[in-house]
Design an enzyme around this catalytic site. Structure first.
Site, PDB file in Angstrom:
ATOM      1  N   LYS A   9       0.849  -1.403  -0.119  1.00  0.00           N
ATOM      2  CA  LYS A   9      -0.091  -0.090   0.098  1.00  0.00           C
ATOM      3  C   LYS A   9       0.883   1.292  -0.031  1.00  0.00           C
ATOM      4  O   LYS A   9       1.884   1.246   0.367  1.00  0.00           O
ATOM      5  CB  LYS A   9      -0.919   0.027   1.179  1.00  0.00           C
ATOM      6  CG  LYS A   9      -1.966  -1.315   1.271  1.00  0.00           C
ATOM      7  CD  LYS A   9      -2.771  -1.054   2.438  1.00  0.00           C
ATOM      8  CE  LYS A   9      -3.974  -2.224   2.332  1.00  0.00           C
ATOM      9  NZ  LYS A   9      -4.512  -2.036   3.675  1.00  0.00           N
ATOM     10  N   HIS A 115      -2.073  -5.262   1.471  1.00  0.00           N
ATOM     11  CA  HIS A 115      -3.369  -6.031   1.294  1.00  0.00           C
ATOM     12  C   HIS A 115      -2.958  -7.638   0.874  1.00  0.00           C
ATOM     13  O   HIS A 115      -2.086  -7.620  -0.359  1.00  0.00           O
ATOM     14  CB  HIS A 115      -4.299  -5.531   0.240  1.00  0.00           C
ATOM     15  CG  HIS A 115      -5.285  -6.264  -0.163  1.00  0.00           C
ATOM     16  ND1 HIS A 115      -6.731  -6.464   0.695  1.00  0.00           N
ATOM     17  CD2 HIS A 115      -5.256  -6.983  -1.351  1.00  0.00           C
ATOM     18  CE1 HIS A 115      -7.392  -7.469  -0.126  1.00  0.00           C
ATOM     19  NE2 HIS A 115      -6.522  -7.731  -1.332  1.00  0.00           N
TER      20      HIS A 115
END
Length: 149
Positions: A9, A115
């Site tokens: 991210k 993620h």
């Protein structure tokens, strides 16, 4: 061999942690078969996080994931989804085990580094959403014999 989708991210990209995160994933035996540094288009972010639409954190999540580049990747290995989830750690870094990516590097739930797909179905959907077929490769590695035979 199983494949899964992982995304480093914006918080990790901005903190120069791409190499550290990939190194941890590879040391666990997963093989990088696709990867790209990219600015996430709004439409892709909204599709990827569609299940969260209407939730209080949705707008902040979309704003965050489109705020700076991410490193999207496909990794391959035995039980790749579960292995990667274990390496990543709990969503909340303060609850993640020491030694996990989020436990060691994450700051908050909203700035939790990475993620990872949570199931084989999610992995397939997310890989197809983020990657074209020609962006993913298969290759033999000498270490495969040491890991899987």
């Amino acid at each position: 061999m199983e494949r899964t989708f992982l995304m480093i991210k914006p918080d990790a990209v901005q903190r120069n942690l791409i190499g550290e995160v990939i190194s941890r994933i590879e040391r666990k035996g997963l093989k990088l078969v696709g990867g790209k540094l990219m600015q996430v288009p709004m439409e892709l972010a909204e599709t990827h996080y569609g299940e969260h639409q209407g939730k209080p954190f949705y707008n902040d999540l979309i704003s965050f994931i489109t705020s700076a580049p991410v490193f999207a990747m496909v990794v391959e290995g035995e039980d790749a989804v579960n292995v990667s989830r274990h390496i990543i750690g709990s969503t909340n870094p303060s609850e993640a085990s020491p030694g996990s990516i989020r436990g060691d590097l994450g700051l908050t739930v909203g700035r939790n580094i990475i993620h990872g797909s949570d199931s084989l179905d999610s992995a397939e959907r997310e890989i197809n959403l983020w990657f074209n077929e020609n962006e993913i490769t298969s290759y033999a590695s000498p270490r495969d014999a040491w890991l899987y035979e």
